[in-house]
Design a protein around this motif. Structure first.
Motif, short mmCIF file in Angstrom:
data_model
loop_
_atom_site.label_atom_id
_atom_site.label_comp_id
_atom_site.label_asym_id
_atom_site.label_seq_id
_atom_site.Cartn_x
_atom_site.Cartn_y
_atom_site.Cartn_z
N UNK A 1 0.84 -1.19 0.00
CA UNK A 1 0.00 0.00 0.00
C UNK A 1 0.88 1.24 0.00
N UNK A 2 0.43 2.28 -0.70
CA UNK A 2 1.14 3.55 -0.62
C UNK A 2 0.89 4.18 0.75
N UNK A 3 1.80 5.05 1.16
CA UNK A 3 1.65 5.70 2.47
C UNK A 3 0.34 6.47 2.53
N UNK A 4 0.00 7.16 1.46
CA UNK A 4 -1.23 7.96 1.44
C UNK A 4 -2.46 7.07 1.55
N UNK A 5 -2.44 5.90 0.90
CA UNK A 5 -3.58 4.98 0.96
C UNK A 5 -3.77 4.47 2.39
N UNK A 6 -2.68 4.15 3.06
CA UNK A 6 -2.77 3.68 4.46
C UNK A 6 -3.38 4.77 5.33
N UNK A 7 -2.89 5.99 5.18
CA UNK A 7 -3.35 7.10 6.02
C UNK A 7 -4.83 7.38 5.80
N UNK A 8 -5.25 7.47 4.54
CA UNK A 8 -6.66 7.77 4.25
C UNK A 8 -7.56 6.64 4.75
N UNK A 9 -7.11 5.40 4.63
CA UNK A 9 -7.89 4.26 5.13
C UNK A 9 -8.05 4.34 6.64
N UNK A 10 -6.98 4.65 7.34
CA UNK A 10 -7.04 4.76 8.80
C UNK A 10 -7.91 5.96 9.21
N UNK A 11 -7.84 7.05 8.48
CA UNK A 11 -8.73 8.19 8.74
C UNK A 11 -10.18 7.75 8.60
N UNK A 12 -10.47 6.99 7.56
CA UNK A 12 -11.84 6.55 7.30
C UNK A 12 -12.34 5.66 8.42
N UNK A 13 -11.49 4.74 8.87
CA UNK A 13 -11.86 3.87 10.00
C UNK A 13 -12.10 4.72 11.25
N UNK A 14 -11.23 5.70 11.49
CA UNK A 14 -11.38 6.59 12.63
C UNK A 14 -12.69 7.36 12.58
N UNK A 15 -13.08 7.81 11.39
CA UNK A 15 -14.34 8.55 11.24
C UNK A 15 -15.54 7.66 11.52
N UNK A 16 -15.51 6.43 10.99
CA UNK A 16 -16.61 5.49 11.23
C UNK A 16 -16.75 5.20 12.73
N UNK A 17 -15.63 4.98 13.39
CA UNK A 17 -15.65 4.69 14.83
C UNK A 17 -16.12 5.90 15.64
N UNK A 18 -15.74 7.10 15.21
CA UNK A 18 -16.18 8.32 15.91
C UNK A 18 -17.70 8.48 15.79
N UNK A 19 -18.23 8.25 14.61
CA UNK A 19 -19.68 8.34 14.40
C UNK A 19 -20.40 7.28 15.24
N UNK A 20 -19.82 6.08 15.28
CA UNK A 20 -20.40 5.00 16.10
C UNK A 20 -20.41 5.39 17.57
N UNK A 21 -19.31 5.99 18.05
CA UNK A 21 -19.24 6.41 19.44
C UNK A 21 -20.29 7.46 19.78
#
Length: 324
Positions: free
Chosen positions: A297-317
């Motif tokens: 994975x490119x560094x940018x792809x990893x970062x954006x994926x982790x941001x997306x997971x963080x956003x989903x978890x924040x909304x869930x919280x």
């Protein structure tokens, strides 16, 4: 009124960091405060050697100034305001010492593990003493329920564990350009919403101030990064988010909202346990973000994926606390 507070607080935090960066980054370069990259890390990271670090100083300055100014304008500083600043500054100072030893004294490992842990524990205990003296509650509530557990004086051990644990978790996550800046902005934004829901204006203002500061930092920290926050920033942010969780009495919800930090930490723990017990590694490298880099994975792809997971978890919280 609410919209004004949010807008002006996040704008001020953002602008302070953005305006400081073009001054502070060249200053760090002149001092030769560049990042040393570990040889055992991904080979692609060797190109980052020499990138200025200790940018967390700008984040800290922005958070403290924005919080004091905006709290004074729209609310009134309380004990909680000063507790938030105490932990954020205290952990940031500890991180600053660690960074300074690494980049100025050329001791690559910085503070020893014992020194860092002792400092974290001392700050956590001071926080508990002030917290307890002001009569704040010492129970823990299960997210999405009315069930709570009263810990009494055992709460000090929980506070130490939570502050130390999450400061180190954010520190472990800070391994890719923009990764912590983005995930922290999301997590602090979520807690800002929850603090407003509880009418804790001072905590909400602080949370928004942090979100603004790290978004401003992200302008210069996004790939390819012109500056790293270093332990100065990551330890401070970890301590701050754990403190907000405690003051809002949403401690356990941080496991969800800060889920990216938890997952990164678990990946390190599992890797160590697996290697010591079986001699085999679960991941190609830990923390987890490096594993994805090494599988292509490119560094940018990893970062954006982790941001997306963080956003989903924040909304869930937020959903669990506000609507469940």
């Amino acid at each position: 009124m609410l919209e004004q507070v949010i807008f002006f607080t996040i704008l001020m935090g953002f602008l302070i960091t953005v305006l400081l960066s073009p001054i502070f980054i060249p200053f760090l370069r002149r001092l030769k405060f560049g990042q040393s990259i570990r040889e055992e890390g991904p080979k692609s990271h060797q190109a980052k050697t020499g990138t200025p670090t200790m940018g967390g100083v700008m984040i800290l300055f922005s958070i403290i100034i924005t919080t004091l100014v905006m709290t004074g304008k729209f609310s009134e500083p309380t004990v909680k305001t000063y507790l938030l600043i105490l932990v954020t500054f205290g952990f940031g100072l500890l991180g600053f010492l660690d960074d300074f030893i690494k980049v100025a004294l050329k001791r690559n490992l910085g503070l020893t593990s014992r020194q860092k842990l002792l400092g974290q524990i001392i700050i956590s205990v001071i926080f508990y003493l002030v917290y307890k003296q002001n009569g704040y509650p010492t129970e823990i509530t299960v997210p999405g329920s009315n069930y709570s557990i009263e810990l009494g004086w055992f709460y000090v051990f929980f506070i130490v564990f939570w502050l130390v644990g999450f400061s180190n978790a954010v520190n472990l996550t800070d391994g890719l350009d923009g990764l912590v800046s983005g995930t922290a902005a999301i997590a602090f934004g979520a807690y800002a919403v929850l603090a407003w829901n509880q009418s804790q204006m001072e905590v909400a203002i602080f949370s928004v101030a942090v979100a603004g500061a790290v978004l401003g930092f992200l302008v210069f920290n996004a790939h390819p990064a012109k500056v790293f926050m270093g332990d100065t920033g990551s330890l401070a942010l970890g301590g701050a988010i754990a403190t907000i969780a405690i003051l809002t009495k949403l401690e356990l919800l941080l496991v969800i909202i800060g889920g990216v930090f938890v997952i990164e930490t678990l990946s390190v723990i599992l890797q160590v346990i697996s290697f010591k017990t079986t001699g085999k590694r679960i991941f190609r490298m830990s923390p987890l973000h490096h594993h994805y880099e090494l599988i292509g994975w490119s560094e940018w792809k990893v970062v954006v994926t982790f941001w997306s997971v963080g956003l989903i978890l924040a909304i869930l919280g937020i959903y669990i606390e506000v609507w469940l």
